[in-house]
Design a protein around this motif. Structure first.
Motif, PDB file in Angstrom:
ATOM      1  N   GLN A 109       0.797  -1.095  -0.192  1.00 53.88           N
ATOM      2  CA  GLN A 109      -0.003   0.041  -0.103  1.00 53.88           C
ATOM      3  C   GLN A 109       0.964   1.513   0.013  1.00 53.88           C
ATOM      4  N   ALA A 110       1.913   1.378   0.745  1.00 50.91           N
ATOM      5  CA  ALA A 110       2.963   2.336   0.648  1.00 50.91           C
ATOM      6  C   ALA A 110       3.483   2.604  -0.620  1.00 50.91           C
ATOM      7  N   ILE A 111       3.798   1.516  -1.278  1.00 54.09           N
ATOM      8  CA  ILE A 111       4.259   1.571  -2.743  1.00 54.09           C
ATOM      9  C   ILE A 111       3.295   2.299  -3.696  1.00 54.09           C
ATOM     10  N   GLU A 112       2.048   1.742  -3.538  1.00 55.55           N
ATOM     11  CA  GLU A 112       1.178   2.257  -4.253  1.00 55.55           C
ATOM     12  C   GLU A 112       0.873   3.792  -4.097  1.00 55.55           C
ATOM     13  N   HIS A 113       0.908   4.094  -2.718  1.00 56.19           N
ATOM     14  CA  HIS A 113       0.783   5.726  -2.412  1.00 56.19           C
ATOM     15  C   HIS A 113       1.905   6.344  -2.940  1.00 56.19           C
ATOM     16  N   ARG A 114       3.216   5.985  -3.131  1.00 55.01           N
ATOM     17  CA  ARG A 114       4.157   6.464  -3.801  1.00 55.01           C
ATOM     18  C   ARG A 114       3.978   6.763  -5.117  1.00 55.01           C
ATOM     19  N   VAL A 115       3.333   5.703  -5.652  1.00 60.41           N
ATOM     20  CA  VAL A 115       3.203   5.700  -7.239  1.00 60.41           C
ATOM     21  C   VAL A 115       2.031   6.795  -7.557  1.00 60.41           C
TER      22      VAL A 115
END
Length: 376
Positions: A320-326
């Motif tokens: 989820q943190a990765i998706e937020h960064r993207v």
């Protein structure tokens, strides 16, 4: 064999070794990076200093041309002594920060200090404060001889503490090689100060460069040159190691990430833009994960993250943190396309996954399931 001949032989072998290093840096031009460029300058500057060190050793030889060599050699050695530590400091800065902007800031500051030192050294030499050479071509140290090394060794000490302070930002092997660089010249300098006539400083720096060269070559064997994350070979080795050490009490997790619509980006905007997209994804993954995570380019537009997590909820939070960064990156509107990807993840279980290949197959399956969900 007298002391002069010993110094000549050591310098000759040092220069030969350095020329071999330099040959390899030019041979593999496809690997040209800021780090490689700085390393090349480090090699060239040490070759120059070894040559000048030889020229400054014609002590007591009364022929006119030897006296000229002695005068020129000693002057250039003293004013250029900070050159190697300066380049090394810049090299350390880039290895730690991987930022051209910060590197340029440091270059400006260090060059100003270098210019000040150059003026001061020239004045000190002209007044015999660093050394004198008499009519018999005999070199003698001046009253402020030790002061001539202050700037150079100040940079080395600063670099060492900078490495230690920022050791969390580099991996353990790089940390050890960067720290080890300082050790040979320190011992050589002690010998040089207390045992007059022994000139081993630039020979010892050749050993230091060898240590960094070995580390750099080992690093290149494990790094994907386009994205600057680990390659598939390193991923495979790391997974095998983690699997061998895994237990019910302490396991790990991994995520397989595939860039969606990568072919469309290549076809529409060109392969150069496709390469940039891959580099952006790699950087976003770095930004979203901790330092203990291993990020690797598995192949094409696929990346894999291996991290010290043994709870499914935690790996979900990471994704989820990765998706937020993207999403944050896409919101900036820097590109005419969106970065989007599918993720498959799993916590390793020895009872379910027999080996590294089987575990990767599971990650792939979950990733493709996520991709199909998005299509539907």
């Amino acid at each position: 064999m007298d002391l002069f001949q010993n110094n000549m032989v050591l310098s000759f072998y040092s220069i030969m070794i350095l020329v071999i290093f330099l040959y390899f840096t030019y041979k593999y031009k496809y690997q040209k990076t800021v780090e490689q460029t700085l390393f090349k300058y480090l090699i060239i500057s040490n070759i120059v200093m070894n040559v000048l060190d030889v020229l400054s050793r014609f002590d007591g030889l009364e022929q006119p041309y030897f006296a000229i060599f002695n005068q020129i050699g000693n002057y250039l050695v003293f004013i250029l002594t900070p050159l190697l530590p300066l380049i090394w400091t810049l090299y350390v800065n880039y290895r730690v920060n991987l930022s051209k902007r910060k590197l340029n800031q440091w270059i400006s500051i260090l060059l100003i200090l270098f210019a000040i030192n150059l003026v001061f050294a020239t004045i000190a030499i002209s007044r015999g404060l660093y050394y004198t050479i008499n009519e018999q071509n005999i070199y003698e140290r001046g009253p402020l001889y030790v002061l001539s090394f202050v700037y150079a060794y100040g940079l080395m000490i600063f670099s060492m503490f900078y490495i230690i302070k920022n050791q969390s930002r580099i991996d353990k092997r790089q940390f050890k090689s960067l720290i080890a660089f300082v050790i040979p010249p320190v011992f050589a300098s002690i010998i040089h100060i207390f045992f007059y006539g022994y000139s081993l400083i630039y020979n010892s720096i050749t050993i230091s460069i060898l240590l960094v060269f070995i580390d750099t070559q080992a690093n290149q064997m494990e790094i994907d040159y386009l994205t600057n994350v680990f390659n598939r070979k390193k991923l495979q080795q790391h997974l095998v190691e983690r699997i061998n050490n895994a237990s019910k009490e302490h396991s790990f997790a991994a995520s397989m990430i595939d860039l969606d619509n990568f072919k469309q980006i290549n076809d529409t905007y060109g392969h150069t833009e496709g390469d940039i997209a891959l580099q952006v994804v790699a950087q976003l993954l770095k930004d979203a994960t901790s330092k203990d995570a291993l990020i690797a380019r598995y192949g094409g537009d696929e990346f894999c993250i291996v991290i010290d997590i043994d709870d499914e909820d935690e790996i979900k939070q990471l994704n989820q943190a990765i998706e937020h960064r993207v999403q944050s990156y896409n919101a900036l509107g820097l590109k005419p396309y969106l970065i989007e990807f599918s993720i498959g993840y799993e916590v390793f279980d020895k009872e379910k996954h027999q080996n590294a290949n089987a575990f990767i197959d599971v990650l792939d399956q979950f990733m493709y399931q996520d991709k199909e969900k998005k299509k539907n």
